[in-house]
Scaffold this active site. Structure first.
Site, mmCIF file in Angstrom:
data_model
loop_
_atom_site.group_PDB
_atom_site.id
_atom_site.type_symbol
_atom_site.label_atom_id
_atom_site.label_comp_id
_atom_site.label_asym_id
_atom_site.label_seq_id
_atom_site.Cartn_x
_atom_site.Cartn_y
_atom_site.Cartn_z
ATOM 1 N N LEU A 93 -69.428 73.692 -17.985
ATOM 2 C CA LEU A 93 -68.078 73.930 -17.478
ATOM 3 C C LEU A 93 -67.173 74.131 -18.680
ATOM 4 O O LEU A 93 -67.232 73.366 -19.647
ATOM 5 C CB LEU A 93 -67.587 72.726 -16.655
ATOM 6 C CG LEU A 93 -68.202 72.533 -15.258
ATOM 7 C CD1 LEU A 93 -67.875 71.153 -14.732
ATOM 8 C CD2 LEU A 93 -67.703 73.597 -14.304
ATOM 9 N N ASP A 94 -66.326 75.159 -18.638
ATOM 10 C CA ASP A 94 -65.441 75.377 -19.781
ATOM 11 C C ASP A 94 -64.307 74.346 -19.783
ATOM 12 O O ASP A 94 -64.195 73.507 -18.875
ATOM 13 C CB ASP A 94 -64.921 76.820 -19.824
ATOM 14 C CG ASP A 94 -64.055 77.180 -18.628
ATOM 15 O OD1 ASP A 94 -63.419 76.291 -18.034
ATOM 16 O OD2 ASP A 94 -63.984 78.390 -18.293
ATOM 17 N N VAL A 95 -63.481 74.389 -20.807
ATOM 18 C CA VAL A 95 -62.474 73.343 -21.017
ATOM 19 C C VAL A 95 -61.522 73.221 -19.829
ATOM 20 O O VAL A 95 -61.175 72.111 -19.405
ATOM 21 C CB VAL A 95 -61.683 73.621 -22.318
ATOM 22 C CG1 VAL A 95 -60.519 72.644 -22.450
ATOM 23 C CG2 VAL A 95 -62.592 73.523 -23.531
ATOM 24 N N GLN A 228 -66.945 80.280 -15.247
ATOM 25 C CA GLN A 228 -65.644 79.930 -14.670
ATOM 26 C C GLN A 228 -64.614 81.034 -14.947
ATOM 27 O O GLN A 228 -63.739 81.299 -14.117
ATOM 28 C CB GLN A 228 -65.161 78.594 -15.234
ATOM 29 C CG GLN A 228 -65.976 77.404 -14.770
ATOM 30 C CD GLN A 228 -67.297 77.239 -15.485
ATOM 31 O OE1 GLN A 228 -67.313 77.115 -16.710
ATOM 32 N NE2 GLN A 228 -68.399 77.231 -14.754
ATOM 33 N N ARG A 232 -62.037 83.178 -12.353
ATOM 34 C CA ARG A 232 -60.601 83.440 -12.572
ATOM 35 C C ARG A 232 -60.312 84.937 -12.439
ATOM 36 O O ARG A 232 -59.265 85.332 -11.908
ATOM 37 C CB ARG A 232 -60.187 82.927 -13.953
ATOM 38 C CG ARG A 232 -60.315 81.414 -14.106
ATOM 39 C CD ARG A 232 -59.790 80.910 -15.452
ATOM 40 N NE ARG A 232 -60.089 79.499 -15.594
ATOM 41 C CZ ARG A 232 -61.107 79.014 -16.304
ATOM 42 N NH1 ARG A 232 -61.892 79.845 -16.981
ATOM 43 N NH2 ARG A 232 -61.338 77.718 -16.361
#
Length: 318
Positions: A93-95, A228, A232
């Protein structure tokens, strides 16, 4: 050295704003601290001959056998019993994203690879905001433009979502390399196992609107091979299709394969006891999923079918 009870898979809840690598480091640090603080086995004993005053006195000395601890086992000599844990990360999972983050310890690292090869669906809750566009498709990016959104209705949004799902359904069948007219395809469809078993672009298997209150909306997205940032971008493209613009306000993973939010340990439970219990509680469903998915696709692979045909031919009488 293997830590007792720490071999398998577990999930934690990664908060937004924290890199996945920092989560893994925090878990390793906490586990090592607790493992090394646990009671240790007593040092080994060895027989040494030590000088002792002789019974007759007069300053005479004799050697007497005595059991003494092995100095190499002393904590100050040996150092920490556990120095490193091999903790592997599953789908990252990215930040900016939050949610279910699966990790493996010990032989759990191999299970991570096996689950990756199953290409299981992941589920996200994705928030959006109509009326503006940014350079990275998120609400924290640099603003590029503002647009009107009063003309958007839930019905219009859901029509766009239906088009997205239909387009992705075709891609799913194409990359699954399955002839939909065969019995094997029917059996996989009944079991819910039609999915690409190799590399493919991101594929959305289902998408629906959970909440709609202009300018905000919330989607539930089931997908494969996504990032992710891709999700977006989907929000951004939905805004364009609706003659407006949109930014993503939240990406939250609620399921990663067999692991759900209920399985994910919150920050307050990132400790040795909770992780051991999580590994134990997830063992059965992980093994069941691996057997179901890998066995089904192996049975329906061209090589397996060719082998069955050859075996049948050998059994036929001349």
């Amino acid at each position: 050295m293997a830590a007792p009870g720490l071999a398998g898979l577990f999930a934690v809840y990664k908060p937004a704003g924290v890199a996945w690598g920092r989560v893994r480091e925090a878990l390793e640090t906490r586990l090592l601290r607790e493992l090394n603080a646990a009671p240790q086995r007593a040092p080994r004993q060895q027989v040494r001959f030590l000088p002792s005053p002789a019974p007759e006195g007069g300053g005479a000395v004799e050697l007497v056998a005595a059991s003494v601890p092995v100095l190499a086992d002393h904590p100050l000599v040996r150092g920490p019993r556990f120095r490193k844990l091999k903790i592997g990360a599953g789908h990252r999972l990215d930040v900016k994203a939050s949610g279910v983050f699966v990790l493996g310890i010990g032989h759990g690292n191999k299970l991570l690879t096996d689950l990756y090869n199953c290409h299981l669906t992941k589920v996200y809750t994705v928030g959006g905001l109509f009326g503006k566009a940014t350079d990275d498709f998120s609400d924290t990016g640099n603003l590029i433009e503002k647009t009107t959104f009063d003309h958007i209705t839930r019905e219009k949004l859901e029509r766009i979502l239906a088009v997205i799902q239909g387009t992705n359904q075709k891609a799913l069948l194409m990359y699954s390399n399955i002839d939909m007219k065969t019995q094997e395809a029917y059996e996989l469809a009944v079991k819910g196992l039609i999915r690409p078993m190799g590399k493919s672009p991101p594929i959305i298997t289902a998408i629906r609107c959970l909440q709609f209150a202009l300018p905000e909306f919330q989607l539930e997205i089931h997908c494969l091979h996504e990032t992710q940032q891709y999700l977006r971008k989907v929000v951004h493209e939905i805004g364009l299709e609706l003659k407006s613009s949109a930014v993503c306000t939240q990406v939250r993973r609620t399921r990663d394969g067999v692991f759900t939010v209920d399985d994910a340990l919150p920050r307050t439970q990132w400790n040795l006891q909770s992780i051991r219990e999580a590994i134990r509680s997830c063992q059965l469903k992980v093994q069941t999923e691996l057997e179901k998915t890998l066995a089904a696709h192996e049975e329906n692979s061209p090589l397996h079918q060719l082998g069955d045909t050859a075996e049948h031919a050998l059994q036929e009488p001349p």
